[in-house]
Scaffold this active site. Structure first.
Site, PDB file in Angstrom:
ATOM      1  N   ARG A  19       0.866  -1.186   0.000  1.00  0.00           N
ATOM      2  CA  ARG A  19       0.000   0.000   0.000  1.00  0.00           C
ATOM      3  C   ARG A  19       0.894   1.225   0.000  1.00  0.00           C
ATOM      4  O   ARG A  19       1.727   1.416   0.896  1.00  0.00           O
ATOM      5  CB  ARG A  19      -0.915  -0.006   1.228  1.00  0.00           C
ATOM      6  CG  ARG A  19      -1.888   1.185   1.299  1.00  0.00           C
ATOM      7  CD  ARG A  19      -2.845   0.997   2.470  1.00  0.00           C
ATOM      8  NE  ARG A  19      -3.828   2.051   2.608  1.00  0.00           N
ATOM      9  CZ  ARG A  19      -3.794   3.006   3.543  1.00  0.00           C
ATOM     10  NH1 ARG A  19      -2.789   3.045   4.435  1.00  0.00           N
ATOM     11  NH2 ARG A  19      -4.742   3.914   3.620  1.00  0.00           N
TER      12      ARG A  19
ATOM     13  N   ASN B 216      -7.098   8.244   2.619  1.00  0.00           N
ATOM     14  CA  ASN B 216      -6.691   7.693   3.911  1.00  0.00           C
ATOM     15  C   ASN B 216      -7.448   8.353   5.055  1.00  0.00           C
ATOM     16  O   ASN B 216      -7.577   9.578   5.125  1.00  0.00           O
ATOM     17  CB  ASN B 216      -5.189   7.927   4.117  1.00  0.00           C
ATOM     18  CG  ASN B 216      -4.676   7.315   5.401  1.00  0.00           C
ATOM     19  OD1 ASN B 216      -4.612   6.100   5.532  1.00  0.00           O
ATOM     20  ND2 ASN B 216      -4.316   8.160   6.372  1.00  0.00           N
ATOM     21  N   GLU B 217      -7.976   7.538   5.966  1.00  0.00           N
ATOM     22  CA  GLU B 217      -8.610   8.000   7.209  1.00  0.00           C
ATOM     23  C   GLU B 217      -9.369   9.320   6.994  1.00  0.00           C
ATOM     24  O   GLU B 217      -9.032  10.344   7.581  1.00  0.00           O
ATOM     25  CB  GLU B 217      -7.550   8.138   8.302  1.00  0.00           C
ATOM     26  CG  GLU B 217      -6.832   6.822   8.574  1.00  0.00           C
ATOM     27  CD  GLU B 217      -5.766   6.903   9.658  1.00  0.00           C
ATOM     28  OE1 GLU B 217      -5.573   8.002  10.225  1.00  0.00           O
ATOM     29  OE2 GLU B 217      -5.121   5.868   9.939  1.00  0.00           O
TER      30      GLU B 217
ATOM     31  N   HIS C 245      -8.538   0.552  10.184  1.00  0.00           N
ATOM     32  CA  HIS C 245      -7.194   0.703  10.739  1.00  0.00           C
ATOM     33  C   HIS C 245      -7.264   0.375  12.227  1.00  0.00           C
ATOM     34  O   HIS C 245      -8.077   0.939  12.954  1.00  0.00           O
ATOM     35  CB  HIS C 245      -6.679   2.130  10.512  1.00  0.00           C
ATOM     36  CG  HIS C 245      -6.466   2.444   9.061  1.00  0.00           C
ATOM     37  ND1 HIS C 245      -5.980   3.663   8.626  1.00  0.00           N
ATOM     38  CD2 HIS C 245      -6.672   1.695   7.938  1.00  0.00           C
ATOM     39  CE1 HIS C 245      -5.895   3.654   7.297  1.00  0.00           C
ATOM     40  NE2 HIS C 245      -6.307   2.464   6.867  1.00  0.00           N
TER      41      HIS C 245
ATOM     42  N   TYR D 136      -5.557   0.333  15.678  1.00  0.00           N
ATOM     43  CA  TYR D 136      -4.551   0.783  16.633  1.00  0.00           C
ATOM     44  C   TYR D 136      -5.127   0.636  18.042  1.00  0.00           C
ATOM     45  O   TYR D 136      -5.636  -0.415  18.396  1.00  0.00           O
ATOM     46  CB  TYR D 136      -4.099   2.209  16.289  1.00  0.00           C
ATOM     47  CG  TYR D 136      -3.343   2.286  14.980  1.00  0.00           C
ATOM     48  CD1 TYR D 136      -2.048   1.788  14.872  1.00  0.00           C
ATOM     49  CD2 TYR D 136      -3.918   2.851  13.842  1.00  0.00           C
ATOM     50  CE1 TYR D 136      -1.336   1.838  13.674  1.00  0.00           C
ATOM     51  CE2 TYR D 136      -3.222   2.910  12.628  1.00  0.00           C
ATOM     52  CZ  TYR D 136      -1.932   2.406  12.559  1.00  0.00           C
ATOM     53  OH  TYR D 136      -1.239   2.457  11.376  1.00  0.00           O
TER      54      TYR D 136
ATOM     55  N   GLU E 289      -4.305  -0.822   7.976  1.00  0.00           N
ATOM     56  CA  GLU E 289      -3.157  -0.415   8.782  1.00  0.00           C
ATOM     57  C   GLU E 289      -3.296  -1.038  10.169  1.00  0.00           C
ATOM     58  O   GLU E 289      -4.397  -1.171  10.685  1.00  0.00           O
ATOM     59  CB  GLU E 289      -3.087   1.110   8.982  1.00  0.00           C
ATOM     60  CG  GLU E 289      -2.718   1.918   7.775  1.00  0.00           C
ATOM     61  CD  GLU E 289      -2.566   3.405   8.132  1.00  0.00           C
ATOM     62  OE1 GLU E 289      -2.417   3.738   9.345  1.00  0.00           O
ATOM     63  OE2 GLU E 289      -2.614   4.235   7.222  1.00  0.00           O
TER      64      GLU E 289
ATOM     65  N   TRP F  34       1.613  -1.189   9.159  1.00  0.00           N
ATOM     66  CA  TRP F  34       2.189   0.154   9.060  1.00  0.00           C
ATOM     67  C   TRP F  34       3.479   0.174   9.879  1.00  0.00           C
ATOM     68  O   TRP F  34       3.459  -0.155  11.049  1.00  0.00           O
ATOM     69  CB  TRP F  34       1.211   1.196   9.600  1.00  0.00           C
ATOM     70  CG  TRP F  34       1.761   2.586   9.412  1.00  0.00           C
ATOM     71  CD1 TRP F  34       2.674   3.231  10.221  1.00  0.00           C
ATOM     72  CD2 TRP F  34       1.483   3.466   8.328  1.00  0.00           C
ATOM     73  NE1 TRP F  34       2.970   4.461   9.698  1.00  0.00           N
ATOM     74  CE2 TRP F  34       2.257   4.635   8.541  1.00  0.00           C
ATOM     75  CE3 TRP F  34       0.659   3.384   7.198  1.00  0.00           C
ATOM     76  CZ2 TRP F  34       2.226   5.716   7.658  1.00  0.00           C
ATOM     77  CZ3 TRP F  34       0.627   4.461   6.327  1.00  0.00           C
ATOM     78  CH2 TRP F  34       1.399   5.619   6.556  1.00  0.00           C
TER      79      TRP F  34
END
Length: 386
Positions: A90, A167-168, A234, A236, A263, A292
């Site tokens: 990516r 992205n995001e 994503h 996290y 990610e 990531w």
């Protein structure tokens, strides 16, 4: 993700809201439009909530993010990532709204690098990161304008690339607009004639703690006339327990909605993501994941580098885990068959002619017939494939 620290809401209210939305969606499951059985697209495409190559081979992403837009001189990164066993890269691009614009010729060069190193490209515009909360971020509509401006580089590459629109695309402010903004961006790309598989990121800095993407994924998928959109979460600090990881991914898989972990890392300032659960759950559900990131993180999150100083021979602890650990890339990645004989490029069509190795890029007039190695070839899935 960005290279600077970002605030991420994760309150008890947010977690409760996510759980409540999940229960509500389950209770109303019969009222939600299911994902259509199959995409009408060629190349990489979605069917029944799974990602497939043109030849019908299921493709599960196992790869890495690389911040090309910030490090355009690191020209060996794609080859180095591929050599580590990844089947997908990516790549961070820029629309010119926040960072220096990635030109159409650069996009073509990056696609060529991915093809030369036999990995699938996911191309994303990073300028949208945290829109609504970060004043420097731009909108999904602007990102869509970027993609229509470089569509000549995308045409004919449907076997090899996925277009990750932005992205995001929302932070923790104004994220209720995510659904309509995402639908409008998809429509703009399709109206412009872009036929590649699309990927859309969740709001809330990609982590969807509000359940916005989860609650609206079915309607977003149905808004794509090609039925060829993949969702990206994503993971996290919001996903610091196995239960949270499993609940989120199982929802999408159970509702035939294509999902990847676009990610994730092994640490984060907003909490400690459960990377073991992310990788194990993704493997058990046949869901893609993209760690990531290769190298070059700053602003206090340097620990997310997979290798030190872009040196492929200097894996960090996170790099060792992602590539060589349980359910890691080395153990689970399978190369796209478009790069092997008998895959979506190569082999023989039912009419006796060879399939085009370079797919629809060999067929400029779109009649299903291409020309390679001084002879005619058939574009798999095209008008001549019979």
């Amino acid at each position: 993700m960005a290279t600077t620290r970002r605030s991420r809401l994760r309150s008890a209210f947010a977690v409760a809201l996510t759980g409540s939305l999940g229960l509500l969606m389950s209770a109303l499951g019969g009222l939600i439009a299911p994902a259509e059985a199959a995409s009408t697209a060629t190349g990489i495409h979605v069917s029944n909530g799974r990602v497939y190559e043109a030849n019908g081979n299921e493709f599960v992403m196992r790869g890495v993010n690389h911040a090309y837009a910030w490090y355009p001189t690191r020209t060996g990164a794609v080859a180095d990532i591929a050599a580590k066993g990844a089947n997908t890269v990516r790549l961070v691009l820029a629309s010119g709204d926040r960072w220096t614009k990635t030109s159409s010729s650069e996009v073509s060069s990056l696609i060529a690098q991915c093809k030369a190193n036999k990995v699938i490209c996911v191309l994303e515009v990073h300028d949208t990161t945290g829109y609504g909360e970060d004043s420097a971020a731009t909108s999904l509509d602007r990102a869509a304008d970027y993609w229509t401006g470089v569509k000549s580089a995308l045409a004919g590459q449907e076997d090899y690339i996925v277009v990750n629109i932005g992205n995001e695309p929302y932070g923790n402010t104004g994220y209720g607009a995510w659904t309509d903004a995402t639908k409008n961006a998809i429509r703009k790309l399709r109206d412009a004639g872009i036929r590649n598989a699309l990927m859309v990121d969740a709001p809330n800095w990609g982590q969807d703690w509000s359940g916005t993407m989860k609650a609206n994924a079915a309607s977003v998928f149905s808004s794509d006339p090609d039925r060829n959109t993949i969702f990206s979460i994503h993971m996290y600090g919001v996903y610091d327990t196995a239960a949270e990881v499993q609940e989120y991914l199982n929802y999408f898989v159970g509702n035939n909605l294509p999902i990847v972990v676009g990610e994730f890392g092994d640490r984060r300032s907003d909490g400690d993501p459960d990377e073991d659960a992310i990788m194990a759950t993704a493997q058990s559900l046949r869901v893609g994941y993209l760690g990531w990131s290769w190298s070059g993180n700053g602003g206090g999150v340097e620990y997310l580098d997979l290798v030190s100083n872009f040196d492929p021979n200097s894996l960090t602890a996170w790099g060792q885990r992602l590539f060589q650990g349980a359910n890691g890339i080395v153990a689970t990645a399978k190369k796209a068959t478009v790069y092997s004989a008998g895959g979506s490029g190569g082999g023989t069509a039912p009419n006796g002619y060879p399939y085009c190795v370079n797919g629809s890029s060999s067929d400029p007039d779109g009649d299903g017939w291409g020309w390679e190695n001084y002879r005619s070839c058939v574009v798999r899935g095209g008008a001549a494939d019979h």
